[in-house]
Design a protein around this motif. Structure first.
Motif: not given
Ligand SMILES: [Zn+2]
Length: 287
Positions: A51-52, A54-56, A58-59, A84, A86, A89, A92-93
């Protein structure tokens, strides 16, 4: 070559009696090292974002990176979202091109875990994306999720049967004595428990989390008893990437050129992954 589903690799692994290594990645160099080892060993491989991460990363970027690296190395690659919690999220994946996702509601009550997992299975099914879910609590710290020693709960085989049948998941993460992060003492795996779960669910690939620091003979025994995916993250994150970067940037050989350090990271990650591929028995099983 390109991105393939985890289910595709898992079905082959069940037939072949081996496990597919699943490696976390947090950066481009990290991912390239994984692909390099997979190409050299002709091994199937699962690249796991968190998850982290993914944020760093970019999705969209993370998916394009995986597609590009698979093409550059001429390999099949599973792009998986690990742990995950969430559901938005996860959606979105799935929408963006991940081929596999793990919903982790293992800290919730059984019924809520079932409910969340069912929602993900229903969404992922439309796109043919593989779903992994966890029952029981694997201890330690994974990404930003912490399970303290008192909360570790081993997977109950009867519940596992009910969980898989009710949710329709493709892969089951089991808590059988491994922990995330580095081990404080020698890990003690509950092998009879793995066999008991496998006996009730012979066609469901079992996933072992917390692979860093588990003796290789224990990996082999777990694979003999039905484990088909083994996750290794901490070893790559700490020794593969971080320590190599620190040493690399301080090394006179790097001559203040980040590309030199990138190469060091790629080679170090690839050598760790190659060693683990040897233990999984997955060499030569690509394609
Ligand atoms: Zn895990």
């Amino acid at each position: 070559m390109g991105l393939v589903t985890m289910k595709y690799e898992m079905m082959k692994a069940i037939k072949g009696g081996y496990a597919v290594p699943a490696f976390n990645f947090f950066s481009y160099d990290n991912l390239v090292g994984i692909a390099k080892a997979a190409a050299e060993k002709k091994s199937p491989v699962i690249a796991m974002a968190t998850m982290s991460g993914f944020k760093v990363m970019g999705e969209h970027g993370v998916v394009k990176m995986a597609e590009g690296v698979a093409a550059d190395y001429g390999i099949n690659l599973v792009l998986h979202m690990d742990h995950c919690t969430d559901i938005d999220m996860i959606k979105r994946c799935v929408d963006n091109g991940f081929t596999s996702v793990m919903i982790d509601s293992s800290k919730k009550e059984y019924n809520e875990n079932v409910e969340d997992t069912c929602r993900v299975v229903e969404y992922a099914a439309k796109y043919g994306v593989t779903v992994e879910s966890e029952l029981g609590h694997v201890g330690g710290k994974e990404d930003d999720i912490v399970v303290d020693d008192m909360s570790v709960l081993f997977t109950d085989p009867e519940y596992a049967l009910d969980f898989v049948k009710t949710t329709g998941i493709d892969c089951l993460a089991v808590a059988v004595g491994t922990v995330h992060g580095f081990y404080k003492a020698k890990p003690k795996l509950d092998f009879p428990r793995i066999s008991a779960i496998n006996k009730l669910l012979p066609n469901t690939p079992l996933v072992l989390h917390g692979g860093t620091g588990v003796p290789y003979d224990d990996f082999r025994e777990a694979i003999r008893r039905g484990v088909r995916k083994i996750n290794v993250g901490t070893e790559l994150k700490v020794h593969g990437v971080f320590d190599t970067c620190v040493a690399g940037f301080n090394s006179p050989d790097a001559k203040q050129d980040p590309r030199a350090v990138s190469k060091m990271v790629i080679n170090k990650v690839a050598s760790i992954c190659s060693e683990i591929i040897d233990v999984m028995g997955s060499e030569g099983k690509a394609g």
